[in-house]
Write an enzyme that holds these catalytic residues in place. Structure first.
Site, PDB file in Angstrom:
ATOM      1  N   ASP A 175       0.830  -1.197   0.000  1.00 58.51           N
ATOM      2  CA  ASP A 175       0.000   0.000   0.000  1.00 58.51           C
ATOM      3  C   ASP A 175       0.874   1.260   0.000  1.00 58.51           C
ATOM      4  O   ASP A 175       2.086   1.181   0.182  1.00 58.51           O
ATOM      5  CB  ASP A 175      -0.918  -0.030   1.231  1.00 58.51           C
ATOM      6  CG  ASP A 175      -2.274   0.601   0.943  1.00 58.51           C
ATOM      7  OD1 ASP A 175      -2.359   1.430   0.031  1.00 58.51           O
ATOM      8  OD2 ASP A 175      -3.249   0.267   1.644  1.00 58.51           O
ATOM      9  N   GLU A 200      -1.759   0.726  -5.458  1.00 62.02           N
ATOM     10  CA  GLU A 200      -2.793   1.744  -5.563  1.00 62.02           C
ATOM     11  C   GLU A 200      -2.175   2.947  -6.215  1.00 62.02           C
ATOM     12  O   GLU A 200      -1.098   3.367  -5.859  1.00 62.02           O
ATOM     13  CB  GLU A 200      -3.292   2.117  -4.177  1.00 62.02           C
ATOM     14  CG  GLU A 200      -4.543   2.928  -4.207  1.00 62.02           C
ATOM     15  CD  GLU A 200      -5.196   2.906  -2.842  1.00 62.02           C
ATOM     16  OE1 GLU A 200      -5.556   3.969  -2.365  1.00 62.02           O
ATOM     17  OE2 GLU A 200      -5.301   1.828  -2.266  1.00 62.02           O
ATOM     18  N   ASP A 223     -11.290   2.908  -2.679  1.00 57.04           N
ATOM     19  CA  ASP A 223     -11.684   1.649  -2.038  1.00 57.04           C
ATOM     20  C   ASP A 223     -13.124   1.284  -2.374  1.00 57.04           C
ATOM     21  O   ASP A 223     -14.011   2.124  -2.317  1.00 57.04           O
ATOM     22  CB  ASP A 223     -11.583   1.784  -0.515  1.00 57.04           C
ATOM     23  CG  ASP A 223     -10.142   1.874  -0.049  1.00 57.04           C
ATOM     24  OD1 ASP A 223      -9.235   1.887  -0.898  1.00 57.04           O
ATOM     25  OD2 ASP A 223      -9.938   1.919   1.174  1.00 57.04           O
TER      26      ASP A 223
HETATM   27  C1  GLA Z   1      -6.198   1.493   1.835  1.00 56.20           C
HETATM   28  C2  GLA Z   1      -6.463   0.446   0.775  1.00 56.20           C
HETATM   29  C3  GLA Z   1      -7.488  -0.570   1.286  1.00 56.20           C
HETATM   30  C4  GLA Z   1      -6.981  -1.181   2.580  1.00 56.20           C
HETATM   31  C5  GLA Z   1      -6.702  -0.087   3.605  1.00 56.20           C
HETATM   32  C6  GLA Z   1      -6.055  -0.653   4.848  1.00 56.20           C
HETATM   33  O1  GLA Z   1      -7.321   2.304   2.041  1.00 56.20           O
HETATM   34  O2  GLA Z   1      -6.938   1.030  -0.398  1.00 56.20           O
HETATM   35  O3  GLA Z   1      -7.702  -1.571   0.316  1.00 56.20           O
HETATM   36  O4  GLA Z   1      -5.824  -1.914   2.323  1.00 56.20           O
HETATM   37  O5  GLA Z   1      -5.835   0.897   3.063  1.00 56.20           O
HETATM   38  O6  GLA Z   1      -5.793   0.308   5.804  1.00 56.20           O
END
Ligand code: GLA
Length: 419
Positions: A175, A200, A223
């Protein structure tokens, strides 16, 4: 089982924080000069289960022993993935998301699992998951902290790669929270092989060629939530950006529109069909986030639908796209191997009942899918053989509000099934 060496490479510096949320399948290589994430993994989109949308950052095992992020939760899911037909249809990766860690690294600087919630440790969990014929995914963050505030990997890339390898982890969701600047990442990214990797990516003009070198799949949009609004906005984002993203997908690297929320609370039956059908058209990773201990038979049958999974996993590996939008209908299509095509027709109108939509066969599959004729099977909502259609003919369907009719257009009545 695998040796991971984490290679720090300045080549990846400039990817920096862009590389948030990259799924990378494990085990590295250390062959300098090889820059594609040619790890032989994710030749078709990754399938599995990921805890985030359904279980989030629930660390309160006293109050909620059955839904807190703990080894018990993952062991139960592993048991069910093995016993309830999930593994059989392809769901292979059991993935831990954020909030598995202890608040501090150990005395040697290594990440450690929360000792109360994971008393046997991640290595033990990996062994357990492997004993069920499954693979284990884990979560880390490029920056100083994870999105939920646990220790980030910045400054610890080597040691974290070694730790994950040592534990036998097979996939990393990497992440990108708390990543202040590109400089901050100076030396930083895992350079690995055999580690499914997700990312991401919210920058304006991502360089997908570069991203594919490090990730097996990458997130582009926000998300997913357990709601139609969320699924709809992900589809909108995808179609609006299809010129850029569709060609980026292919064996070894996929756009990730985020988890399947089928089997939860927020989507109607028709909306669940739409998510399954469109995730197949988009060649998306199929990472469910639901509770396999409590899932309706209907949702399970949808998620385990072999015909739809076969479209998602089609070996040609070409992502589909929005072909046409008119009168609140969308027509999506995806080329498949053996000259077959998948076509999804979505009724986006949220008022009224089912509506009819008639399509010219000649307009599908770039004019060649049904030239001179093709055999059409409806796969969703109900598997039905519709028969042979000539190039000059029309097909009339009836689609529920926010629902989808998914069709397979083939050269014959048979379509290659999953192995
Ligand atoms: C981000 C990601 C989610 C998840 C959260 C965890 O928002 O996009 O998919 O992994 O972090 O804290």
């Amino acid at each position: 089982m695998v040796t991971v060496t984490m290679k720090l490479t300045s080549r990846v510096q400039h990817l920096g924080c862009l590389l948030a949320l990259c799924f990378l399948a494990q085990v590295l290589w250390d062959i300098p000069g090889v820059w594609a994430l040619d790890n032989g993994l994710a030749m078709t989109p990754t399938m599995g289960w990921l805890h985030w949308e359904r279980f989030m950052c629930n660390t309160d095992c006293k109050e909620e022993p059955d839904s807190c992020i703990s080894e018990k939760l993952f062991m139960q899911m592993a048991d069910l993935m093995d016993s309830d037909g999930w593994k059989e249809v392809g769901y292979e990766y059991l993935c831990i998301d954020d909030c598995w860690m202890a608040a501090q690294r150990d005395s040697k600087g290594r990440l450690q699992a929360d000792p109360i919630r994971f008393p046997s440790g991640i290595r033990h969990l990996a062994n357990y998951v492997h004993s069920k014929g499954l693979k284990l995914g884990i979560y880390a963050d490029v920056g100083k902290k994870t999105c939920a505030g646990f220790p980030g990997s910045f400054g610890y890339y080597d040691i974290d790669a070694e730790t994950f390898a040592d534990w036998g982890v097979d996939l990393l969701k990497f992440d990108g929270c708390y990543c202040d600047s590109v400089e901050q990442l100076a030396d930083g990214m895992f350079h690995s092989r055999d580690l499914a990797m997700s990312k991401e990516n919210f920058e304006a003009k991502p360089n997908y060629t570069e991203i594919r070198q490090y990730c097996n799949h990458w997130r582009n949009s926000g998300d997913v939530y357990d709601s139609w609004q969320s699924v709809k906005s992900i589809l909108e984002w995808t179609s609006s950006n299809q010129k850029t993203i569709v060609s980026a997908a292919g064996p070894g690297g996929w756009n990730d529109p985020d988890m399947l929320v089928i089997g939860n609370f927020g989507l109607s039956w028709d909306q669940q069909i739409t998510q399954m059908a469109l995730w197949a058209i988009m060649a998306a990773p199929l990472l469910m986030s639901n509770d396999l201990r409590h899932i309706s038979l209907q949702a399970k049958m949808l998620l385990q639908n072999k015909d739809v999974i076969a479209i998602n996993q089609d070996p040609l590996g070409k992502q589909g796209y929005l072909l046409r939008k008119e009168d609140n209908f969308e027509v999506w299509e995806r080329p498949l191997s053996s000259l077959a095509w998948a076509v999804a027709m979505v009724n986006l109108q949220e008022i009224g009942g089912p509506r009819s939509y008639t399509i010219n066969i000649a307009s599908l599959g770039q004019g060649v899918a049904c030239n001179p004729a093709c055999f059409i099977t409806e796969l969703l909502p109900t598997k039905t053989k519709l028969g042979f259609y000539e190039w000059t003919s029309c097909l009339k369907t009836r689609i529920n509000p926010t629902g989808t009719v998914l069709l397979l257009l083939g050269r014959s009545q048979t379509f290659k099934k999953l192995p």
